[in-house]
Design a protein around this motif. Sequence first.
Motif, mmCIF file in Angstrom:
data_model
loop_
_atom_site.group_PDB
_atom_site.id
_atom_site.type_symbol
_atom_site.label_atom_id
_atom_site.label_comp_id
_atom_site.label_asym_id
_atom_site.label_seq_id
_atom_site.Cartn_x
_atom_site.Cartn_y
_atom_site.Cartn_z
ATOM 1 N N LEU A 54 0.818 -1.199 0.000
ATOM 2 C CA LEU A 54 0.000 0.000 0.000
ATOM 3 C C LEU A 54 0.858 1.258 0.000
ATOM 4 N N PHE A 55 0.568 2.158 -0.934
ATOM 5 C CA PHE A 55 1.249 3.439 -1.031
ATOM 6 C C PHE A 55 0.199 4.535 -1.189
ATOM 7 N N GLY A 56 0.286 5.580 -0.371
ATOM 8 C CA GLY A 56 -0.611 6.707 -0.545
ATOM 9 C C GLY A 56 -0.413 7.369 -1.896
ATOM 10 N N ALA A 57 0.852 7.452 -2.355
ATOM 11 C CA ALA A 57 1.132 8.080 -3.645
ATOM 12 C C ALA A 57 0.476 7.317 -4.781
ATOM 13 N N THR B 202 -0.479 15.012 1.335
ATOM 14 C CA THR B 202 0.417 15.630 2.303
ATOM 15 C C THR B 202 1.088 14.552 3.158
ATOM 16 N N THR B 203 2.130 14.951 3.876
ATOM 17 C CA THR B 203 2.793 14.024 4.789
ATOM 18 C C THR B 203 2.116 14.094 6.153
ATOM 19 N N GLY B 204 2.363 13.074 6.963
ATOM 20 C CA GLY B 204 1.705 12.973 8.255
ATOM 21 C C GLY B 204 0.770 11.780 8.273
ATOM 22 N N LEU B 205 0.399 11.373 9.467
ATOM 23 C CA LEU B 205 -0.372 10.146 9.641
ATOM 24 C C LEU B 205 -1.646 10.414 10.428
ATOM 25 N N LEU B 206 -2.749 9.867 9.960
ATOM 26 C CA LEU B 206 -4.016 9.866 10.690
ATOM 27 C C LEU B 206 -4.358 8.407 10.956
ATOM 28 N N THR B 207 -4.391 8.026 12.223
ATOM 29 C CA THR B 207 -4.542 6.618 12.561
ATOM 30 C C THR B 207 -5.442 6.460 13.781
ATOM 31 N N ALA B 208 -5.508 5.265 14.309
ATOM 32 C CA ALA B 208 -6.424 5.001 15.425
ATOM 33 C C ALA B 208 -5.752 4.129 16.478
ATOM 34 N N THR C 134 7.396 9.342 6.499
ATOM 35 C CA THR C 134 7.047 8.558 5.315
ATOM 36 C C THR C 134 5.533 8.402 5.141
ATOM 37 N N ALA C 135 4.769 8.854 6.116
ATOM 38 C CA ALA C 135 3.315 8.685 6.060
ATOM 39 C C ALA C 135 2.686 9.719 5.127
ATOM 40 N N THR C 136 1.578 9.353 4.513
ATOM 41 C CA THR C 136 0.858 10.256 3.616
ATOM 42 C C THR C 136 -0.625 10.239 3.948
#
Length: 267
Positions: A85-88, A100-106, A192-194
């Motif tokens: 899995l790649f956000g790009a 954008t960079t950064g991570l939204l998680t749970a 490295t997160a997107t």
Amino acid sequence: MPGVFILEIDMAQYAFGSGMLWATPQFDAAGNAIANPTPVMVGVMQDGGIDISFENKTLYGQGQFPVAAGRGKGKITGKAKFAQLFGAMFNNIIFGQTLTTGLLTAKYDTTGQVIPATPFQITVTPASSGTYTKDFGVIGSTGVPYTRVASAPATGQYTVTAGGVYTFATADTGKTVFINYEYSVSAANAPTATQSTVMNLPMGTAPSFTADLFVPYQGKSMKITLYSCLSNKLSLSTKQDDFMVPDFAFDAFADSLQRVITYSLSE
């Protein structure tokens, strides 16, 4: 007489495996050309396919069979299943919006915490110096969910502030609760997160990309380029005891130079 030994060398070409597929963005979702596009490999590809079809038009006279045939409209479609899995890649082939960079998680709590005495509060601490963003509920040790209220919680209830401070009833002191929540991690702590928020854009424009399929086998290869592609599906299916294997499908069309497909084989 000496015997004659004939050595036959098989010069045929075959293809084996899923091959490699690259997606190179051309235009974003607003129709803007991407000046310096970065190709992204469809990682750990499981299987894929390219289908080329045409509409044939036939001319009949008095007989049962046509007396002439002509080729009408053509269509090229593609599909691929992949495991990495790649956000790009999602942005290149599906959304084409701002990445954008950064991570939204749970945080899914499987450990639990004990509700302390006065003031009966638990302040969550997101990992990686993250910031609390959203409540996903509280579960009691018996598996029964607590009820969120605005203030003055009674037994089995809780309140929560924007900073992730959970307050419980006096009567629930000493009970174990499991707190689930959403949090964000800055680009500095997750470089490295997107992430991307997909907006509701007008219909018509969509991100397009070039697809390159490469299938090597025994020193030979098949290479196919589809110059302009438009994706029409992305499926994200989960299983209880297996890896997620997303898949996507796309249509190919002519680019500004009227190029549709280039193919090359070793034979």
